[in-house]
Design an enzyme around this catalytic site. Structure first.
Site, PDB file in Angstrom:
ATOM      1  N   TRP A   1       0.826  -1.216   0.000  1.00 34.36           N
ATOM      2  CA  TRP A   1       0.000   0.000   0.000  1.00 34.36           C
ATOM      3  C   TRP A   1       0.856   1.260   0.000  1.00 34.36           C
ATOM      4  CZ3 TRP A   1      -4.321  -0.592  -2.068  1.00 34.36           C
ATOM      5  CH2 TRP A   1      -5.045  -1.775  -1.894  1.00 34.36           C
TER       6      TRP A   1
ATOM      7  N   ASP B   1      -1.293   7.010   6.339  1.00 35.91           N
ATOM      8  CA  ASP B   1      -2.415   6.174   5.912  1.00 35.91           C
ATOM      9  C   ASP B   1      -2.671   5.177   7.039  1.00 35.91           C
ATOM     10  OD1 ASP B   1      -4.172   4.334   4.856  1.00 35.91           O
ATOM     11  OD2 ASP B   1      -2.949   3.837   3.100  1.00 35.91           O
TER      12      ASP B   1
ATOM     13  N   LYS C   1     -12.476  -1.061   7.487  1.00 41.55           N
ATOM     14  CA  LYS C   1     -11.792  -2.024   8.335  1.00 41.55           C
ATOM     15  C   LYS C   1     -12.128  -1.814   9.818  1.00 41.55           C
ATOM     16  CE  LYS C   1      -8.116  -1.941   4.900  1.00 41.55           C
ATOM     17  NZ  LYS C   1      -8.377  -3.181   4.178  1.00 41.55           N
TER      18      LYS C   1
END
Length: 360
Positions: free
Chosen positions: A102, A172, A196
């Protein structure tokens, strides 16, 4: 039909209490005669829902008054572009730590807008660890430093916050936000996809320090300009209304549990159940350095990959679902976010020991 234990990486398990309340309020929210999904985002009912969600989040995460809370859309991947578009200002470069798939994607997107300096990388170690800060090569003139606090694919998590001096720190936090106490004042900007630990897919949370607003590149569309969204209280365009409502219910659920300190204790206990199994045998292996193991995504392999399909088949039969690892790394991955109950993790640990006894 009974519910499974959903170990998916996202969209992920949500608190049953939250889902039950949303079910009960689906057709008629608090006597309004309509669903939250049908409300005008300009109406007093929804304005109240959004304001309460923000207030509860500020309380949970102790967000200082000089930070704006934005409920946006586009997911974390949109922020890969919006961060440089909004924070570069007159500068041309930014620092990025590369610790997984990511953060690597964030780097690739940022390169469209600025010169990216990879200040730290664990790619040579197949993203199984986090480089210690003493090895980082920081640029004091960078517009910001970006890192990903938890890599869902590799199961690597920062258990510390990088020190960047006067350079704004951007993170992030999509997969571990609200999983532990958070010192927001250490950051310039935090962003997270909701799917999430916050709520359903489609909602993105951004927490940004006031002084960083107003630095957007001239080409930045208004709807992507954080200063304009902050001025409009996240309602420059129609927001993800139902996602904000469910996020607000999740924040209240976390507060009832005792807040972020309490959920951290539960998350530590859940992760320990699985890592204790992995560390007690050679039948399973966790490739991640112990000090960098994720509490949210436990990645592991079986000694004999030929057993993977049978492991997954038997796990599914026991209601232990979505344990297959990401296609780029293989193996297994148990995502045990805030809403995963301890019972589910205990059941998985028990099954893993049972499977080893049968196939070891």
């Amino acid at each position: 039909m009974s519910r499974i234990f959903n170990f998916g990486a996202g969209p992920a398990v949500m608190p049953e209490e939250v889902l039950a309340q949303a079910r009960d309020e689906m057709l008629d929210w608090h006597g309004s005669g309509m669903s939250v999904m049908e409300m005008s985002h300009r109406g007093k009912e929804f304005i109240g829902i959004a304001a309460e969600a923000e207030a509860d989040l500020r309380d949970l995460a102790a967000i200082p008054a000089n930070y704006k809370v934005l409920f946006l859309q586009g997911g974390a991947q949109a922020q890969f572009a919006l961060v440089p578009m909004n924070l570069l200002g007159t500068k041309t470069g930014a620092d990025y730590a590369n610790t997984g798939q990511w953060s690597k994607k964030a780097i690739q997107e940022a390169q469209r807008y600025c010169k990216v300096s990879v200040c730290a990388s664990s790619e040579d170690e197949r993203f199984t660890c986090i480089p210690p800060q003493r090895e980082w090569r920081l640029d004091a003139e960078a517009a910001y430093l970006h890192y990903t606090s938890n890599e869902t694919i590799g199961g690597v998590e920062f258990n510390w916050i990088p020190d960047t001096g006067a350079v704004p720190l951007v993170c992030d936090m999509s997969s571990n936000i609200l999983s532990r106490p958070l010192d927001v004042s250490r950051f310039g900007l935090i962003y997270a996809g909701a799917q999430k630990n916050i709520g359903p897919a489609g909602l993105t949370l951004v927490i940004v320090r006031d002084d960083l607003l107003g630095r957007a590149l001239p080409v930045t569309p208004g709807v992507f300009n954080l200063k304009e969204q902050a001025a409009a209280e996240s309602m420059l365009n129609t927001p993800a209304t139902f996602g904000i409502y469910l996020a607000g219910l999740t924040f209240k659920w976390l507060k009832r549990l005792g807040g972020l300190a309490a959920i951290e204790q539960r998350n530590v206990a859940k992760a320990k159940l699985l890592y204790d199994v992995l560390d007690s045998t050679e039948f399973y292996r966790c490739p991640v350095a112990r000090e960098d193991r994720s509490r949210m995504n436990v990645a592991f392999t079986l000694r004999d990959p030929k057993l993977d399909a049978e492991f997954l088949k038997q796990a599914e039969a026991r209601g232990l679902s979505q344990l297959k690892g990401h296609r780029s790394v293989g193996g297994m991955r148990a995502s045990i976010y805030n809403a995963m109950p301890v019972e589910g993790v205990a059941r998985l640990a028990e099954f893993m020991r049972e499977f080893e006894r049968s196939h070891g």
